[in-house]
Design an enzyme around this catalytic site. Structure first.
Site, PDB file in Angstrom:
ATOM      1  N   ASP A  50      -1.929 -12.803  27.310  1.00 19.12           N
ATOM      2  CA  ASP A  50      -2.911 -12.539  26.271  1.00 19.12           C
ATOM      3  C   ASP A  50      -3.573 -13.895  25.937  1.00 19.12           C
ATOM      4  OD1 ASP A  50      -4.106 -11.349  23.856  1.00 19.12           O
ATOM      5  OD2 ASP A  50      -2.586 -12.501  22.781  1.00 19.12           O
ATOM      6  N   ASP A  55      -5.918 -14.790  22.602  1.00 20.95           N
ATOM      7  CA  ASP A  55      -5.948 -15.188  21.191  1.00 20.95           C
ATOM      8  C   ASP A  55      -4.567 -15.044  20.554  1.00 20.95           C
ATOM      9  OD1 ASP A  55      -8.758 -15.810  20.898  1.00 20.95           O
ATOM     10  OD2 ASP A  55      -9.089 -13.681  21.264  1.00 20.95           O
TER      11      ASP A  55
HETATM   12  C1  XBP Z   1      -7.848 -10.761  19.986  1.00 15.84           C
HETATM   13  C2  XBP Z   1      -8.963 -10.006  19.455  1.00 15.84           C
HETATM   14  C3  XBP Z   1     -10.355 -10.464  19.620  1.00 15.84           C
HETATM   15  C4  XBP Z   1     -10.793 -11.642  18.803  1.00 15.84           C
HETATM   16  C5  XBP Z   1     -12.290 -11.617  18.634  1.00 15.84           C
HETATM   17  O1  XBP Z   1      -7.866 -10.744  21.389  1.00 15.84           O
HETATM   18  O2  XBP Z   1      -8.742  -8.953  18.896  1.00 15.84           O
HETATM   19  O3  XBP Z   1     -11.129  -9.362  19.259  1.00 15.84           O
HETATM   20  O4  XBP Z   1     -10.214 -11.591  17.511  1.00 15.84           O
HETATM   21  O5  XBP Z   1     -12.915 -11.716  19.851  1.00 15.84           O
HETATM   22  P1  XBP Z   1      -6.510 -10.991  22.296  1.00 15.84           P
HETATM   23  P2  XBP Z   1     -14.348 -10.988  20.143  1.00 15.84           P
HETATM   24  O6  XBP Z   1      -6.326  -9.715  23.091  1.00 15.84           O
HETATM   25  O7  XBP Z   1      -6.827 -12.167  23.186  1.00 15.84           O
HETATM   26  O8  XBP Z   1      -5.355 -11.249  21.364  1.00 15.84           O
HETATM   27  O9  XBP Z   1     -15.199 -11.161  18.925  1.00 15.84           O
HETATM   28  O10 XBP Z   1     -14.896 -11.679  21.364  1.00 15.84           O
HETATM   29  O11 XBP Z   1     -14.038  -9.539  20.418  1.00 15.84           O
HETATM   30 MG    MG Z   2      -3.312 -11.908  20.816  1.00 18.63          MG
END
Ligand code: XBP
Ligand code: MG
Length: 244
Positions: free
Chosen positions: A12, A14
């Protein structure tokens, strides 16, 4: 039976590779301000909104919540993405502890690595360039993002796409996640999962995870989770990857 060497490591982005959600939150707020909207997402509001994965979806949920109908969500989100990219390149953002070491060891051992995220692809490009350096494809054999799926996490689609790209079986790979929604996606795709809770996910329910660690740098440490110290045995397939 699971082979000793993982068939692939799927990350993953973020919260797992780096603590990026505060930057996302600031980018959303900056885009709202520019658009003349009187919206401010503080940490507590944002924590609730994170249950909705994907920025466009998050804006839509919030607009519906406050009864705001005349919002051009794609334009607003495009601007948020531009602001976020600039923030990533101008801030000294670091990978979470142990991430770089794990990636380096897997790279040297020729273990395929991939990305399964709900965020926007250009955010991933910027983050990897700013932290690991170079193009994301130099490090990861498959990179699947929010644009590549119909259903975002907790749906397993993004993991299923990566598994299909790599032509590997789910149970021979390991997923690395930081949140309940991400864990649900990985488990639904059939993958054993390592969870490193992040800033916004400390109180999430991580039942179903194979391993929970405070971060990837301290695999043998006790993790204080919900007031309890928990000791976890690192599965044998992962021991060579932690460099101990
Ligand atoms: C986490 C998310 C993302 C970001 C925002 O992604 O939910 O939506 O918060 O990004 P991950 P965008 O699967 O990497 O934990 O505005 O580009 O959607
Ligand atoms: Mg995440």
């Amino acid at each position: 039976m699971r082979s000793m060497k993982p068939a692939a490591l799927i990350f993953d982005v973020d919260g797992t590779l780096a603590e990026t959600e505060e930057l996302h939150r600031k980018a959303f707020n900056a885009a709202f301000k520019e658009a003349g909207l009187n919206w401010i997402w503080d940490c507590s509001v944002y924590g609730e909104l994170l249950r909705t994965t994907g920025g466009k979806e998050r804006i839509t949920v919030y607009a519906n919540l406050i009864g705001e109908k005349a919002i051009d969500v794609p334009t607003l989100h495009r601007r948020k993405t531009e602001i976020y990219r600039k923030m990533v390149t101008s801030t000294s953002l670091e990978l979470r502890p142990g991430v770089k070491r794990l990636i380096d060891i897997a790279y040297k051992q020729s273990i395929p690595m991939a990305i399964a995220t709900t965020t926007t692809r250009s955010n991933v490009d910027a983050l990897i360039a700013a932290t690991l350096g170079g193009r994301v494809e130099n490090w990861f054999m498959s990179v699947r993002c929010g644009e590549d799926v119909v259903h975002k996490k907790p749906h397993p689609e993004v993991y299923e796409r990566v598994l299909h790209d790599l032509r590997v079986s789910a149970h021979q790979c390991w997923a690395f996640e930081d949140s309940r929604v991400g864990l649900e996606a990985a488990l639904a795709a059939g993958m054993p999962t390592v969870v490193t809770p992040s800033l916004y996910t400390q109180t999430d329910d991580f039942s179903g995870a194979t391993l929970m660690l405070s971060d990837l740098a301290t695999p043998y440490s006790a993790l204080i989770y919900r007031g309890h110290a928990q000791l976890h045995a690192v599965p044998s397939a992962l021991i060579p990857l932690f460099g101990h």
